[in-house]
Design a protein around this motif. Structure first.
Motif, PDB file in Angstrom:
ATOM      1  N   LEU A   1       3.821   7.146   5.692  1.00 46.71           N
ATOM      2  CA  LEU A   1       2.904   7.824   4.765  1.00 46.71           C
ATOM      3  C   LEU A   1       3.520   9.128   4.271  1.00 46.71           C
ATOM      4  O   LEU A   1       3.446   9.461   3.088  1.00 46.71           O
ATOM      5  CB  LEU A   1       1.563   8.117   5.443  1.00 46.71           C
TER       6      LEU A   1
ATOM      7  N   SER B   1       6.072   8.506   1.595  1.00 48.61           N
ATOM      8  CA  SER B   1       5.473   8.280   0.276  1.00 48.61           C
ATOM      9  C   SER B   1       5.111   9.606  -0.372  1.00 48.61           C
ATOM     10  O   SER B   1       5.329   9.824  -1.558  1.00 48.61           O
ATOM     11  CB  SER B   1       4.204   7.435   0.400  1.00 48.61           C
TER      12      SER B   1
ATOM     13  N   THR C   1      -1.203  14.597   7.417  1.00 51.46           N
ATOM     14  CA  THR C   1      -1.062  13.158   7.582  1.00 51.46           C
ATOM     15  C   THR C   1      -0.982  12.803   9.063  1.00 51.46           C
ATOM     16  O   THR C   1      -1.648  11.881   9.541  1.00 51.46           O
ATOM     17  CB  THR C   1       0.201  12.679   6.853  1.00 51.46           C
TER      18      THR C   1
ATOM     19  N   TYR D   1       1.197   9.280  -6.125  1.00 53.59           N
ATOM     20  CA  TYR D   1       1.675  10.663  -6.098  1.00 53.59           C
ATOM     21  C   TYR D   1       2.691  10.927  -7.210  1.00 53.59           C
ATOM     22  O   TYR D   1       2.695  11.980  -7.829  1.00 53.59           O
ATOM     23  CB  TYR D   1       2.297  10.996  -4.733  1.00 53.59           C
TER      24      TYR D   1
ATOM     25  N   ILE E   1      -6.297   9.282   3.268  1.00 48.30           N
ATOM     26  CA  ILE E   1      -5.356   8.164   3.342  1.00 48.30           C
ATOM     27  C   ILE E   1      -4.895   7.966   4.780  1.00 48.30           C
ATOM     28  O   ILE E   1      -4.790   6.840   5.270  1.00 48.30           O
ATOM     29  CB  ILE E   1      -4.161   8.431   2.402  1.00 48.30           C
TER      30      ILE E   1
ATOM     31  N   TYR F   1       0.614   4.066  -2.798  1.00 46.37           N
ATOM     32  CA  TYR F   1       0.429   5.470  -2.430  1.00 46.37           C
ATOM     33  C   TYR F   1       1.542   6.330  -3.026  1.00 46.37           C
ATOM     34  O   TYR F   1       1.296   7.388  -3.604  1.00 46.37           O
ATOM     35  CB  TYR F   1       0.431   5.559  -0.897  1.00 46.37           C
TER      36      TYR F   1
ATOM     37  N   TRP G   1       0.819  -1.209   0.000  1.00 48.62           N
ATOM     38  CA  TRP G   1       0.000   0.000   0.000  1.00 48.62           C
ATOM     39  C   TRP G   1       0.852   1.258   0.000  1.00 48.62           C
ATOM     40  O   TRP G   1       0.509   2.252  -0.646  1.00 48.62           O
ATOM     41  CB  TRP G   1      -0.959  -0.019   1.189  1.00 48.62           C
ATOM     42  N   SER G   2       1.956   1.199   0.738  1.00 47.98           N
ATOM     43  CA  SER G   2       2.854   2.356   0.718  1.00 47.98           C
ATOM     44  C   SER G   2       3.365   2.595  -0.682  1.00 47.98           C
ATOM     45  O   SER G   2       3.456   3.724  -1.158  1.00 47.98           O
ATOM     46  CB  SER G   2       4.058   2.126   1.633  1.00 47.98           C
TER      47      SER G   2
END
Lengths: 260, 411, 239
Positions: free
Chosen positions: A98, A101, A135, A25, A57, A21, A17-18
């Motif tokens: 997060l 990323s 975030t 971007y 997110i 993500y 998932w990272s």
């Protein structure tokens, strides 16, 4: 805490998932720059994405990460380590991964397209900074909601609802009130309302850095005076920090009393 | 008989030329002051003034003279009064520096005042720290060219205009550079005149200000960073071509203000980064064509009582709001423009989008109603309501559409 | 060594532990038994500080555990479900726990014992349930602490691994450790336990040797004894 943070972070940056993500971007920034080739236009679009998607997110990953690692968390709880260290370690591990990323995904294309040569570097940095803090804020809130709700469906629902409220509903109510009370002087109310919601505050802070700032001046000196002054700016930054710190304190408090 | 008349005219002409005397003024010359030179000269003489500083004011030219400065002689008014007054036809004034005119709340002191005269020429002068720089009153058929007008205005109340015209006609204002005044160029009751290639910037109020003036043309000028770019009020038949209006940012600032204007043309201009590019109120029968609106807060803001205007063939790119509109009635044409916000498609590939574009968004309407709501700009909620309004318009004028939006910008 | 006094815990309206008293001797091997919901897991979690009792105290070696965390240095715990951060490797999870405890451990010995060497560089998400459980065992046993708590230790183990685990536990017993474990497998109790702690409705129903329980219920083996307790219990609630 640092130890938990370290391993959580390593675990997360290797997760699919990272990567997704990050790639999202990366792709977004390249496409925007490719289509516009104008960094300042790209930055405005980027802002819209960050202040809406960043929190979403943060909320989703925060909730999912907490619930998914709950069993391992129980193992950790049996270790000679303070409870708050475990949850803070996990929280910071997630928020940092997060943010990484975000920074890399946006940063690489901008650097490739000659950010350092353009005058937009400060605007870009302020966008990254805002993305960073949003975030943290929303991951923290998601963690708190997860801690407070044993029921995963309920926790997930509440977290999404919270995001929806902050990103959309709040503004709807705010706009409605503005239209409703348009006969009255609204400068201070509008200012206060936009300062209290971290998403709105972030948006206004970025817009004021961009060309569009003069539009704010249009309605009255209040916005510009507030955000243009050192006091107003530091107040805004403090409020954002407060939004980031309060959930962390709440996590610590909640974690102390919770049964697993 | 006719022949004799022509010969007589020729004779007169040559005799005048031949009779004209020449004087030279300089600090060490026999004639050391300009006033003295004027007093001893006769009509159609020429006075040359050499470089140096002349501390004189209230100079009056009351006969047709030519004054030419070499090496920019400085006439220093020492902040006492008006420096030079021209009260005669056919005066030529060239190559001087005029500076330090008195500031007054009662008298309109000026660097150069031209009053009730015609056929004058003011060329290549520099006017520094003058209250009003060049003031033309009830004069006509004159030329003001290539002057550099640099004021020292700090606030509107005690500052004057750069080039100020009142009750004039057939004047040409060409290639001047005007800055730091109240209005850069000011027209009141001025007809049939031209303003070409001037650069007016950093003035406190307007770069160019028209009042009650008809049949004038301004073309190829640049208005930059003024309190507001150009205000055109209560005038008819104004032709505005190829000007640049940019960076007129600020509270209720605009590139161009149109107020009670009839039958004008606005063609080929560029509006860039103004708070409001065009603010129109009570403007009728204006052709707005081939202009560029780029990166402004508002593209065109229509405040009511605007009818029969044609807004066609313009580029609207990256403005926060392309068109703002008060009221439900629309009698203006917005067809055939390029809008960067347009997201429609062109299946038949004729270069024109197949679905109409609505340039007025709901949020624009809200901001018109509640200015404070501007702080919501670019929030997700605003995108959502704009989208829903686009799908089914309720608040914005139903008929305000571009039925033929272009797919690519005009060159 | 461990002393529970007047321990109470409610989850919402559900009273899980009701005034529970229990003492565990040093060096004893205790099987904690009881029907579902009788408070076995809560009992263990209270000891580990994962569940905070509403009232009452727990002491380890005379020291109250409430609000403390350092005492867990001396406890090895094996949770029922082994679920690890999916993207860490086996060797990383081991070094993470070692890192947290900041102590030497006999991890290599145990890895070899359970044949985990080939998996060391694999990510935990790629392991089968049985292998994960082996990792779980290694993590629990590697610090060699005097108190060992096992929650359903045989879950998901293949017969070979089960045998090895039993051998391992037997070895630990010989070394004089105090062991608490929960299980549903009666044979495991019979094979390993000295004492039984039988919980019923949040209270200690019986504590003592297996033989004592058999005597009390006049049963020939543990299964019958437990069946007897269950039937009496059902009767009681029916009345």
């Amino acid at each position: 805490m640092i130890k938990i943070l370290k391993y959580s972070f390593f675990d997360l940056i290797r997760s699919r998932w990272s990567l997704i993500y990050f790639l999202f971007y990366l792709l977004l920034a390249f496409v925007l720059l490719f289509l516009n080739n104008d960094i300042s236009k790209a930055i405005i679009t980027m802002m819209n994405v960050i202040i809406i998607l960043g929190p979403l997110i943060g909320i989703i990953f925060g909730i999912m990460y907490y619930y998914n690692s709950l069993e391992f968390t129980e193992l950790l709880l049996a270790q000679p380590i303070k409870r708050s260290s475990i949850f803070l370690g996990q929280f910071f591990g997630l928020a940092l991964s997060l943010s990484l990323s975000l920074v890399l995904g946006l940063g690489i294309p901008f650097v490739v397209y000659g950010l350092f040569q353009s005058g937009e570097i400060w605007n870009f940095i302020s966008i990254l900074w805002i993305g960073f803090i949003l975030t943290f804020i929303f991951t923290g809130i998601a963690f708190y909601i997860a801690l407070a709700n044993q029921n995963r469906i309920k926790g997930f629902g509440m977290a999404i609802l919270f995001w929806l409220f902050m990103a959309v509903i709040y503004d709807g109510i705010f706009l409605l009130l503005l239209v409703w009370f348009k006969e009255y002087p609204l400068d201070t109310f509008a200012l206060l309302s936009s300062v209290l919601n971290p998403i709105d505050l972030s948006r206004v802070m970025i817009l004021l850095k961009l060309d569009i700032s003069a539009l704010m001046g249009y309605t009255g000196a209040v916005f510009k005076n507030f955000f243009g002054s050192g006091v107003g700016m530091s107040a805004s930054i403090s409020i954002l920090f407060l939004w980031a710190v309060v959930p962390i304190l709440a996590i610590v408090r909640k974690a102390k009393r919770k049964d697993f | 008989m006719k022949k004799i008349a022509i010969l007589f005219t020729l004779y007169l002409f040559f005799s005048l030329q031949l009779d004209a005397a020449q004087f030279t003024v300089c600090g060490t010359c026999e004639i050391a002051s300009i006033k003295e030179a004027i007093s001893i000269s006769e009509a159609h003489d020429t006075i040359y003034v050499k470089g140096g500083i002349y501390a004189e004011y209230d100079i009056l030219i009351d006969k047709p003279l030519t004054l030419i400065g070499h090496d920019f002689p400085e006439i220093d008014g020492e902040l006492k009064s008006t420096v030079l007054t021209i009260a005669s036809d056919s005066v030529w004034f060239e190559g001087f520096i005029i500076k330090n005119v008195a500031t007054s709340y009662v008298e309109d002191y000026a660097g150069i005042r031209v009053t009730k005269s015609r056929d004058f020429t003011l060329i290549n002068n520099k006017l520094l720290n003058t209250f009003f720089a060049i003031m033309l009153e009830a004069s006509n058929h004159g030329l003001v060219e290539n002057n550099e007008v640099i004021g020292a205005a700090v606030d509107q109340i005690n500052s004057g205009n750069g080039i100020h015209l009142w009750h004039c006609n057939n004047i040409k204002i060409i290639n001047n550079h005007v800055t730091k005044h109240r209005d850069g160029i000011y027209f009141e009751f001025v007809d049939d005149s031209e303003i070409i290639g001037n650069y007016s910037h950093g003035n406190l109020r307007y770069g160019l200000h028209f009042m009650f003036s008809n049949r004038d043309t301004y073309k190829g000028n640049t208005f930059e960073k003024n309190g507001a770019g150009v205000a055109v009020m209560f005038s008819k038949f104004i032709y505005m071509y190829d000007n640049v209006f940019k960076d007129n940012w600020g509270r209720s600032s605009y590139g161009l203000l149109l107020k009670e204007i009839y039958d004008g043309e606005l063609i080929g201009n560029t509006f860039e980064r103004n708070t409001i590019a065009i603010n129109a109120e009570g403007s009728n029968r204006i052709e707005i064509k081939g202009n560029n609106f780029i990166g402004n807060g508002w593209g065109i803001r229509v405040l009511g009582a605007c009818f029969n205007n044609n807004i066609n063939g313009n580029n609207f790119m990256y403005n926060s709001f392309d068109v703002a509109y008060s009221g439900h009635m629309n009698d203006n044409s917005f067809d055939g423009n390029y809008w960067s916000d347009y997201t429609g498609y062109d299946l038949d590939r004729d270069g024109i989008g197949d679905v109409p574009f609505r340039p007025v968004k709901l949020f624009t309407y809200v901001v018109n109603q509640v200015p404070e709501s501007i702080i919501m700009i670019r929030s997700l909620f605003v995108y959502l309501i704009d989208f829903s309004e686009k799908v089914s318009p309720v608040f914005t004028p139903d008929k305000l559409v571009d039925a033929q939006p272009y797919m690519t910008p005009f060159e | 060594m461990i002393k529970y006094s007047k321990l109470n815990k409610k989850f919402g309206k559900l009273e899980v532990l009701k005034n529970l008293n229990l003492e565990i001797r040093k060096g004893s091997i205790n099987a904690i038994l009881g029907p579902n919901g009788s408070g076995k897991t809560t009992l263990i979690k209270c000891l580990l500080g994962m569940v905070i009792p509403d009232s009452g105290t727990i002491e380890i070696n005379g020291k109250e555990v409430k609000g403390q965390w350092m005492y867990r240095e001396e406890i090895d715990y094996m949770p029922q479900i082994a679920n690890f951060p999916p993207n860490l490797k086996v060797k990383e999870i081991i070094s993470m726990i070692k890192d947290i405890r900041n102590r030497e451990a006999r991890d290599l010995e145990l890895i070899e014992y359970f044949g985990l060497q080939p998996f060391l560089n694999k990510q935990l998400s790629n392991l089968s349930g049985g292998t994960k459980q082996k990792v779980n065992i290694v993590l629990a046993f590697m610090f060699d602490n005097p108190l060992l708590i096992l929650d359903e230790p045989t879950n998901g183990l293949d017969p070979v691994a089960l045998l090895k685990l039993k051998e391992l536990i037997a070895k630990e017993i010989k070394r004089g450790k105090t062991i608490l474990f929960t299980t549903h497998i009666i044979r495991l109790v019979e094979e390993l336990a000295e004492d039984i702690v039988f919980l019923l409705e949040g209270k200690t129903y019986y504590q003592g040797p297996v033989a004592g329980l058999l005597e009390k219920h006049e049963a020939k083996d543990l299964e019958h004894a437990i069946a007897d307790i269950f039937s009496t219990h059902v009767k009681e609630t029916a009345e």
